[in-house]
Structure formats: structure tokens, C-alpha cells
Design a protein around this motif. Structure first.
Motif, PDB file in Angstrom:
ATOM      1  N   THR A 165       0.849  -1.181   0.000  1.00  0.00           N
ATOM      2  CA  THR A 165       0.000   0.000   0.000  1.00  0.00           C
ATOM      3  C   THR A 165       0.891   1.239   0.000  1.00  0.00           C
ATOM      4  OG1 THR A 165      -1.784  -1.153   1.141  1.00  0.00           O
ATOM      5  CG2 THR A 165      -1.810   1.249   1.220  1.00  0.00           C
ATOM      6  N   LEU A 166       0.695   2.095  -0.996  1.00  0.00           N
ATOM      7  CA  LEU A 166       1.552   3.259  -1.218  1.00  0.00           C
ATOM      8  C   LEU A 166       0.740   4.535  -1.074  1.00  0.00           C
ATOM      9  CD1 LEU A 166       3.277   1.912  -4.471  1.00  0.00           C
ATOM     10  CD2 LEU A 166       4.071   1.630  -2.117  1.00  0.00           C
ATOM     11  N   THR A 167       1.375   5.572  -0.599  1.00  0.00           N
ATOM     12  CA  THR A 167       0.760   6.903  -0.536  1.00  0.00           C
ATOM     13  C   THR A 167       1.647   7.880  -1.282  1.00  0.00           C
ATOM     14  OG1 THR A 167      -0.304   6.458   1.597  1.00  0.00           O
ATOM     15  CG2 THR A 167      -0.049   8.757   0.963  1.00  0.00           C
ATOM     16  N   THR A 168       1.075   8.557  -2.246  1.00  0.00           N
ATOM     17  CA  THR A 168       1.849   9.490  -3.050  1.00  0.00           C
ATOM     18  C   THR A 168       2.109  10.768  -2.258  1.00  0.00           C
ATOM     19  OG1 THR A 168      -0.056  10.623  -4.010  1.00  0.00           O
ATOM     20  CG2 THR A 168       0.660   8.602  -5.078  1.00  0.00           C
ATOM     21  N   PRO A 169       3.187  11.479  -2.569  1.00  0.00           N
ATOM     22  CA  PRO A 169       3.379  12.806  -1.977  1.00  0.00           C
ATOM     23  C   PRO A 169       2.434  13.798  -2.648  1.00  0.00           C
ATOM     24  CG  PRO A 169       5.082  12.373  -3.595  1.00  0.00           C
ATOM     25  CD  PRO A 169       4.279  11.109  -3.481  1.00  0.00           C
ATOM     26  N   PRO A 170       2.211  14.969  -2.055  1.00  0.00           N
ATOM     27  CA  PRO A 170       1.446  16.000  -2.759  1.00  0.00           C
ATOM     28  C   PRO A 170       2.135  16.321  -4.086  1.00  0.00           C
ATOM     29  CG  PRO A 170       1.758  16.595  -0.458  1.00  0.00           C
ATOM     30  CD  PRO A 170       2.632  15.400  -0.711  1.00  0.00           C
ATOM     31  N   LEU A 171       1.347  16.437  -5.145  1.00  0.00           N
ATOM     32  CA  LEU A 171       1.911  16.589  -6.484  1.00  0.00           C
ATOM     33  C   LEU A 171       1.534  17.925  -7.095  1.00  0.00           C
ATOM     34  CD1 LEU A 171       0.896  13.067  -7.891  1.00  0.00           C
ATOM     35  CD2 LEU A 171       3.162  13.725  -7.047  1.00  0.00           C
ATOM     36  N   THR A 172       2.471  18.490  -7.860  1.00  0.00           N
ATOM     37  CA  THR A 172       2.164  19.597  -8.759  1.00  0.00           C
ATOM     38  C   THR A 172       2.395  19.083 -10.171  1.00  0.00           C
ATOM     39  OG1 THR A 172       2.859  21.263  -7.146  1.00  0.00           O
ATOM     40  CG2 THR A 172       2.728  21.946  -9.449  1.00  0.00           C
ATOM     41  N   LEU A 173       1.346  18.972 -10.938  1.00  0.00           N
ATOM     42  CA  LEU A 173       1.420  18.320 -12.232  1.00  0.00           C
ATOM     43  C   LEU A 173       2.162  19.186 -13.248  1.00  0.00           C
ATOM     44  CD1 LEU A 173      -2.191  16.853 -12.453  1.00  0.00           C
ATOM     45  CD2 LEU A 173      -0.121  15.840 -11.471  1.00  0.00           C
ATOM     46  N   LYS A 174       3.001  18.534 -14.044  1.00  0.00           N
ATOM     47  CA  LYS A 174       3.766  19.257 -15.061  1.00  0.00           C
ATOM     48  C   LYS A 174       2.876  19.793 -16.157  1.00  0.00           C
ATOM     49  CE  LYS A 174       8.201  16.894 -14.418  1.00  0.00           C
ATOM     50  NZ  LYS A 174       9.304  16.144 -15.076  1.00  0.00           N
ATOM     51  N   THR A 184      -3.756   7.255  -1.756  1.00  0.00           N
ATOM     52  CA  THR A 184      -3.335   5.980  -1.170  1.00  0.00           C
ATOM     53  C   THR A 184      -3.963   4.839  -1.957  1.00  0.00           C
ATOM     54  OG1 THR A 184      -3.097   6.929   1.055  1.00  0.00           O
ATOM     55  CG2 THR A 184      -3.379   4.543   0.909  1.00  0.00           C
ATOM     56  N   PHE A 185      -3.137   3.885  -2.347  1.00  0.00           N
ATOM     57  CA  PHE A 185      -3.620   2.742  -3.123  1.00  0.00           C
ATOM     58  C   PHE A 185      -2.711   1.543  -2.886  1.00  0.00           C
ATOM     59  CE2 PHE A 185      -0.543   4.957  -5.713  1.00  0.00           C
ATOM     60  CZ  PHE A 185       0.197   3.955  -6.318  1.00  0.00           C
ATOM     61  N   THR A 186      -3.256   0.355  -3.118  1.00  0.00           N
ATOM     62  CA  THR A 186      -2.454  -0.867  -3.090  1.00  0.00           C
ATOM     63  C   THR A 186      -2.061  -1.197  -4.515  1.00  0.00           C
ATOM     64  OG1 THR A 186      -3.569  -1.678  -1.117  1.00  0.00           O
ATOM     65  CG2 THR A 186      -2.388  -3.303  -2.437  1.00  0.00           C
ATOM     66  N   LEU A 226      -7.776  -9.103  -1.383  1.00  0.00           N
ATOM     67  CA  LEU A 226      -9.191  -8.730  -1.408  1.00  0.00           C
ATOM     68  C   LEU A 226     -10.015  -9.531  -0.400  1.00  0.00           C
ATOM     69  CD1 LEU A 226      -9.829  -8.438  -5.255  1.00  0.00           C
ATOM     70  CD2 LEU A 226      -9.797  -6.561  -3.617  1.00  0.00           C
ATOM     71  N   THR A 227      -9.625 -10.771  -0.192  1.00  0.00           N
ATOM     72  CA  THR A 227     -10.442 -11.648   0.649  1.00  0.00           C
ATOM     73  C   THR A 227      -9.990 -11.711   2.102  1.00  0.00           C
ATOM     74  OG1 THR A 227      -9.115 -13.558  -0.054  1.00  0.00           O
ATOM     75  CG2 THR A 227     -11.145 -13.093  -1.279  1.00  0.00           C
ATOM     76  N   SER A 228      -8.711 -11.408   2.356  1.00  0.00           N
ATOM     77  CA  SER A 228      -8.229 -11.532   3.728  1.00  0.00           C
ATOM     78  C   SER A 228      -7.402 -10.351   4.208  1.00  0.00           C
ATOM     79  CB  SER A 228      -7.388 -12.810   3.880  1.00  0.00           C
ATOM     80  OG  SER A 228      -6.188 -12.697   3.134  1.00  0.00           O
ATOM     81  N   GLY A 229      -6.953  -9.510   3.270  1.00  0.00           N
ATOM     82  CA  GLY A 229      -6.092  -8.401   3.649  1.00  0.00           C
ATOM     83  C   GLY A 229      -4.697  -8.830   4.031  1.00  0.00           C
ATOM     84  N   ALA A 230      -4.341 -10.078   3.715  1.00  0.00           N
ATOM     85  CA  ALA A 230      -3.015 -10.574   4.085  1.00  0.00           C
ATOM     86  C   ALA A 230      -1.942  -9.861   3.291  1.00  0.00           C
ATOM     87  CB  ALA A 230      -2.930 -12.076   3.825  1.00  0.00           C
ATOM     88  N   ARG A 231      -0.864  -9.488   3.955  1.00  0.00           N
ATOM     89  CA  ARG A 231       0.250  -8.835   3.301  1.00  0.00           C
ATOM     90  C   ARG A 231       1.177  -9.875   2.683  1.00  0.00           C
ATOM     91  NH1 ARG A 231      -2.082  -4.977   2.233  1.00  0.00           N
ATOM     92  NH2 ARG A 231      -0.146  -4.231   1.368  1.00  0.00           N
ATOM     93  N   PRO A 232       2.011  -9.494   1.723  1.00  0.00           N
ATOM     94  CA  PRO A 232       2.958 -10.438   1.146  1.00  0.00           C
ATOM     95  C   PRO A 232       3.909 -10.981   2.210  1.00  0.00           C
ATOM     96  CG  PRO A 232       2.860  -8.412  -0.134  1.00  0.00           C
ATOM     97  CD  PRO A 232       2.095  -8.168   1.124  1.00  0.00           C
TER      98      PRO A 232
END
Length: 245
Positions: A165-174, A184-186, A226-232
Motif C-alpha cells: 500500500t503506497l501513498t503518493t506525496p502532494p503533487l504539482t502536475l507538469k 493511497t492505493f495498493t 481482497l479476501t483476507s487483507g493478508a500482506r505479502p
């Protein structure tokens, strides 16, 4: 709650691909076989590169051979559609003639920043977990380079991030200079269905098997999340052996 998805944008001139496309700005779509948009289920976004010939002809993403492989080879074997609301979309929303990869700074980045990234931001602001499955190297590159400022690297390097699960920094688009808050997304990266299709056409059993086994592994990980939330599973702690007494 209905999903806020990007609509078709036939007047888009963000990049020059609009001059090649029959249907400009092809929208993302909810996979009807998956859980409904107003459920509380996780959001599962399959991110492709850009529409192909059949998609351009019909004005809808993932309706050609790659779309059929995605449905029958990636989603349905593990019944992912029963565990998530599935969205199909592309990093770049216009067809490129002869399946030429979109140019990253001139075509892919402007389209991704102007359209797809806005959609991902909307989806991330719901209370539902967001999973993004990057199909192929260019989709992976668009997501990781633009949102996390990672340098371009072979797709197999991105496989090491699968399930995280990653969270991006605040972005200023080019492209638009807009400010984008953290998302935040997996992350899951895997091979594009077209890679499996081409390997099958070449009748190279070794190459085809390599792609299929990799995709099976990536989808199995996604199913577990999706079914258990288990991490790698992490690397084991290595303990040196005790010397004999």
C-alpha cells in the motif's frame, strides 16, 4: 454511492493522438459483472496503456482480444468480480495508429495527468480501499513515475512492490500545474493481456508459460488481499547455524 468516473471527451486536444483516433477520449467503465458501484466493496482499477483498434472502433475500453483475455484469464478464474467493484481504464485515452506505444512526455503524461489521475483521486477519496492493477510496462511507468517520482525501470522491478500500500506525496502536475493531494492505493503490476496474446500467436510455449505463470501469481496475491487483507510474505530472517559441540 455512485462512482465518479471520467466520461468520453470527444473534444479533447491534450495531445496529438486525437488526430489519429476515431473515438477521442475513450472513458473508463465499470465492469457490470463485478459488484455494483454503490456497494461498500473495495475498488479494483485495471489500468491499461491506451485503447487498441477495436476499442477505438467501438469507443469502449477493453472490448477486443486483450479485453477478453483480461476477463477470462485474469478476473474470472479467481472470481475477482465477486469481491470488488471493478473499473477498466487506460493511462492514455486515445488510440495510437499501428499500436505504437504513446510517447511518454508528449502523449502519455499529459493525458494521464489531465484525465486518469483525476479519476484515481476521486476514487481514493471514498472510504473504500483502492487497488490499482497496472497492465504492462507503460501503465506501470505512468503510475509510478508520475505519482511517486520513480525513475523508469523494467516492469519486473515493479513486481517487488506488488501488494504494498503506497501513498503518493502532494503533487504539482507538469501538464496542468494543478496541485494533487496524496493518493493511497495498493499496487499490483502484471503483464498486459496483449503480451499473452502475442506470445500465443508466436507459438513460443516457453514465453507463453512464463507470462501465464506470472499473471496467475499476481492475481492470486490480489485475491488474497481482497479476501483476507493478508500482506505479502516477507523475506525470512536468516540465522547462522550453531557450531557442533
Amino acid at each position: 454511492m455512485n462512482l465518479h468516473l471520467m466520461h468520453a471527451d470527444p473534444s479533447c486536444t491534450t495531445c496529438d493522438l486525437h488526430t489519429q483516433a476515431k473515438n477521442v477520449g475513450i472513458p473508463s467503465r465499470h465492469l457490470e459483472d463485478s459488484l455494483p458501484p454503490d456497494s461498500d466493496a473495495p475498488l479494483l482499477y485495471f489500468l491499461g496503456r491506451n485503447p487498441g483498434y477495436h476499442e477505438d472502433l467501438h469507443g469502449e475500453c477493453f472490448v477486443g482480444k486483450s479485453g477478453q483475455i483480461l476477463l477470462d484469464g485474469y478476473i474470472r478464474p479467481l472470481s475477482l468480480e465477486k469481491h470488488a467493484t471493478i473499473i477498466l481504464g487506460n493511462a492514455c485515452r486515445c488510440y495510437s495508429t499501428d499500436d505504437t506505444p504513446p510517447n511518454f512526455p508528449r502523449q502519455l503524461r499529459p493525458c494521464f495527468e489531465s484525465h486518469t489521475l483525476t479519476e484515481l483521486l476521486w476514487l481514493s477519496q471514498t472510504s473504500r480501499p483502492l487497488y490499482i492493477v497496472c497492465l504492462g510496462e507503460q501503465a506501470t511507468s505512468a503510475l509510478l513515475r508520475i505519482t511517486l517520482n520513480r525513475k523508469a525501470s523494467p516492469q519486473k522491478d515493479a513486481f517487488a512492490l506488488n501488494g504494498h500500500t503506497l501513498t503518493t506525496p502532494p503533487l504539482t502536475l507538469k501538464t496542468t500545474k494543478a496541485h494533487i493531494p496524496p493518493i493511497t492505493f495498493t499496487h499490483i503490476s502484471t503483464y498486459h493481456p496483449s503480451a499473452i496474446y502475442r506470445a500465443g500467436m508466436d507459438q513460443d510455449g516457453t514465453s507463453l508459460s512464463r507470462y501465464i505463470f506470472a499473471v496467475d501469481s499476481h492475481m492470486a496475491l490480489l485475491h488474497r488481499l481482497l479476501t483476507s487483507g493478508a500482506r505479502p510474505i516477507s523475506e525470512p530472517t536468516r540465522v547462522p547455524p550453531f557450531p557442533p559441540r
